[in-house]
Design a protein around this motif. Sequence first.
Motif, PDB file in Angstrom:
ATOM      1  N   UNK A  27       0.840  -1.206   0.000  1.00  0.00           N
ATOM      2  CA  UNK A  27       0.000   0.000   0.000  1.00  0.00           C
ATOM      3  C   UNK A  27       0.872   1.251   0.000  1.00  0.00           C
ATOM      4  N   UNK A  28       1.910   1.284   0.832  1.00  0.00           N
ATOM      5  CA  UNK A  28       2.809   2.429   0.906  1.00  0.00           C
ATOM      6  C   UNK A  28       3.445   2.694  -0.449  1.00  0.00           C
ATOM      7  N   UNK A  29       3.985   1.662  -1.071  1.00  0.00           N
ATOM      8  CA  UNK A  29       4.634   1.815  -2.371  1.00  0.00           C
ATOM      9  C   UNK A  29       3.665   2.381  -3.403  1.00  0.00           C
ATOM     10  N   UNK A  34       4.926   8.282  -7.705  1.00  0.00           N
ATOM     11  CA  UNK A  34       4.751   9.575  -8.366  1.00  0.00           C
ATOM     12  C   UNK A  34       4.877  10.787  -7.456  1.00  0.00           C
ATOM     13  N   UNK A  35       4.982  10.569  -6.138  1.00  0.00           N
ATOM     14  CA  UNK A  35       5.157  11.696  -5.213  1.00  0.00           C
ATOM     15  C   UNK A  35       6.577  12.241  -5.362  1.00  0.00           C
ATOM     16  N   UNK A  36       6.738  13.549  -5.274  1.00  0.00           N
ATOM     17  CA  UNK A  36       8.066  14.136  -5.472  1.00  0.00           C
ATOM     18  C   UNK A  36       9.009  13.900  -4.293  1.00  0.00           C
ATOM     19  N   UNK A  37      10.296  13.968  -4.586  1.00  0.00           N
ATOM     20  CA  UNK A  37      11.315  13.902  -3.535  1.00  0.00           C
ATOM     21  C   UNK A  37      11.048  15.017  -2.535  1.00  0.00           C
ATOM     22  N   UNK A  38      11.289  14.718  -1.285  1.00  0.00           N
ATOM     23  CA  UNK A  38      11.050  15.693  -0.221  1.00  0.00           C
ATOM     24  C   UNK A  38       9.691  15.536   0.433  1.00  0.00           C
ATOM     25  N   UNK A  39       8.806  14.748  -0.176  1.00  0.00           N
ATOM     26  CA  UNK A  39       7.487  14.515   0.407  1.00  0.00           C
ATOM     27  C   UNK A  39       7.647  13.814   1.746  1.00  0.00           C
ATOM     28  N   UNK A  40       6.986  14.346   2.764  1.00  0.00           N
ATOM     29  CA  UNK A  40       6.984  13.719   4.084  1.00  0.00           C
ATOM     30  C   UNK A  40       5.742  12.847   4.172  1.00  0.00           C
ATOM     31  N   UNK A  41       5.966  11.576   4.492  1.00  0.00           N
ATOM     32  CA  UNK A  41       4.889  10.603   4.575  1.00  0.00           C
ATOM     33  C   UNK A  41       4.753  10.130   6.008  1.00  0.00           C
ATOM     34  N   UNK A  42       3.517  10.171   6.523  1.00  0.00           N
ATOM     35  CA  UNK A  42       3.225   9.560   7.810  1.00  0.00           C
ATOM     36  C   UNK A  42       2.533   8.242   7.530  1.00  0.00           C
ATOM     37  N   UNK A  43       3.006   7.189   8.161  1.00  0.00           N
ATOM     38  CA  UNK A  43       2.459   5.850   7.983  1.00  0.00           C
ATOM     39  C   UNK A  43       1.830   5.418   9.295  1.00  0.00           C
ATOM     40  N   UNK A  44       0.522   5.157   9.255  1.00  0.00           N
ATOM     41  CA  UNK A  44      -0.178   4.618  10.414  1.00  0.00           C
ATOM     42  C   UNK A  44      -0.053   3.107  10.317  1.00  0.00           C
ATOM     43  N   UNK A  45       0.573   2.494  11.325  1.00  0.00           N
ATOM     44  CA  UNK A  45       0.855   1.065  11.254  1.00  0.00           C
ATOM     45  C   UNK A  45       0.617   0.409  12.603  1.00  0.00           C
ATOM     46  N   UNK A  46      -0.303  -0.549  12.633  1.00  0.00           N
ATOM     47  CA  UNK A  46      -0.613  -1.267  13.872  1.00  0.00           C
ATOM     48  C   UNK A  46       0.137  -2.586  13.996  1.00  0.00           C
ATOM     49  N   UNK A  75       2.330   5.877  14.566  1.00  0.00           N
ATOM     50  CA  UNK A  75       2.520   6.652  13.345  1.00  0.00           C
ATOM     51  C   UNK A  75       4.021   6.885  13.176  1.00  0.00           C
ATOM     52  N   UNK A  76       4.504   6.611  11.970  1.00  0.00           N
ATOM     53  CA  UNK A  76       5.925   6.696  11.662  1.00  0.00           C
ATOM     54  C   UNK A  76       6.107   7.605  10.459  1.00  0.00           C
ATOM     55  N   UNK A  77       7.204   8.332  10.433  1.00  0.00           N
ATOM     56  CA  UNK A  77       7.437   9.308   9.364  1.00  0.00           C
ATOM     57  C   UNK A  77       8.642   8.912   8.521  1.00  0.00           C
ATOM     58  N   UNK A  78       8.530   9.234   7.235  1.00  0.00           N
ATOM     59  CA  UNK A  78       9.655   9.071   6.322  1.00  0.00           C
ATOM     60  C   UNK A  78       9.615  10.189   5.294  1.00  0.00           C
ATOM     61  N   UNK A  79      10.768  10.455   4.695  1.00  0.00           N
ATOM     62  CA  UNK A  79      10.876  11.483   3.653  1.00  0.00           C
ATOM     63  C   UNK A  79      11.348  10.799   2.378  1.00  0.00           C
ATOM     64  N   UNK A  80      10.627  11.038   1.287  1.00  0.00           N
ATOM     65  CA  UNK A  80      10.984  10.448   0.007  1.00  0.00           C
ATOM     66  C   UNK A  80      12.208  11.151  -0.561  1.00  0.00           C
ATOM     67  N   UNK A  81      13.084  10.379  -1.192  1.00  0.00           N
ATOM     68  CA  UNK A  81      14.301  10.936  -1.765  1.00  0.00           C
ATOM     69  C   UNK A  81      14.343  10.713  -3.271  1.00  0.00           C
ATOM     70  N   UNK A  82      15.047  11.585  -3.949  1.00  0.00           N
ATOM     71  CA  UNK A  82      15.182  11.482  -5.403  1.00  0.00           C
ATOM     72  C   UNK A  82      16.030  10.281  -5.798  1.00  0.00           C
ATOM     73  N   UNK A  83      16.931   9.856  -4.920  1.00  0.00           N
ATOM     74  CA  UNK A  83      17.859   8.770  -5.227  1.00  0.00           C
ATOM     75  C   UNK A  83      17.296   7.393  -4.915  1.00  0.00           C
ATOM     76  N   UNK A  84      16.060   7.316  -4.427  1.00  0.00           N
ATOM     77  CA  UNK A  84      15.495   6.034  -3.998  1.00  0.00           C
ATOM     78  C   UNK A  84      15.366   5.054  -5.154  1.00  0.00           C
ATOM     79  N   UNK A  85      15.560   3.789  -4.837  1.00  0.00           N
ATOM     80  CA  UNK A  85      15.394   2.724  -5.814  1.00  0.00           C
ATOM     81  C   UNK A  85      13.915   2.459  -6.052  1.00  0.00           C
ATOM     82  N   UNK A  86      13.564   2.202  -7.285  1.00  0.00           N
ATOM     83  CA  UNK A  86      12.204   1.754  -7.582  1.00  0.00           C
ATOM     84  C   UNK A  86      12.083   0.312  -7.119  1.00  0.00           C
ATOM     85  N   UNK A  87      10.880  -0.043  -6.679  1.00  0.00           N
ATOM     86  CA  UNK A  87      10.640  -1.414  -6.244  1.00  0.00           C
ATOM     87  C   UNK A  87       9.487  -2.008  -7.036  1.00  0.00           C
TER      88      UNK A  87
END
Length: 109
Positions: A27-29, A34-46, A75-87
């Motif tokens: 779901x996260x992927x 298509x979200x740009x680098x620098x996007x801050x994502x909060x993930x709600x995970x039980x 809730x956990x946070x991550x920031x998308x990067x331009x250098x990230x590998x596609x999965x």
Amino acid sequence: MNRPPLPAEADLTVDGTGLLCVTLLIRLRKQIDGAPAGTVVHVIATDPAAPLDLPAWCHLTGHTYLGPVPGAQQVYALRLTAEALSTQPDAPWRPVRPGSVKPGGGGEL
């Protein structure tokens, strides 16, 4: 390990309530596609494994794991990067290699 400070708000929230980490990562992927680098994502995970799986996935892909969101339970946070590998769409723990994914995201050839 020093982590960047957490931003006050998320640009995108992925609700993984009730999902096991495999399904959560799928779901996260899908939602960050298509979200740009620098996007801050909060993930709600039980899922109890999320505090281990999310940083490991960020390390694998190259996104920046920011950590648990203070004052927000599960809730956990991550920031998308331009250098990230596609999965792979159906296996977000597997990097996409040229020729390894069928058109339409069907997995390995």
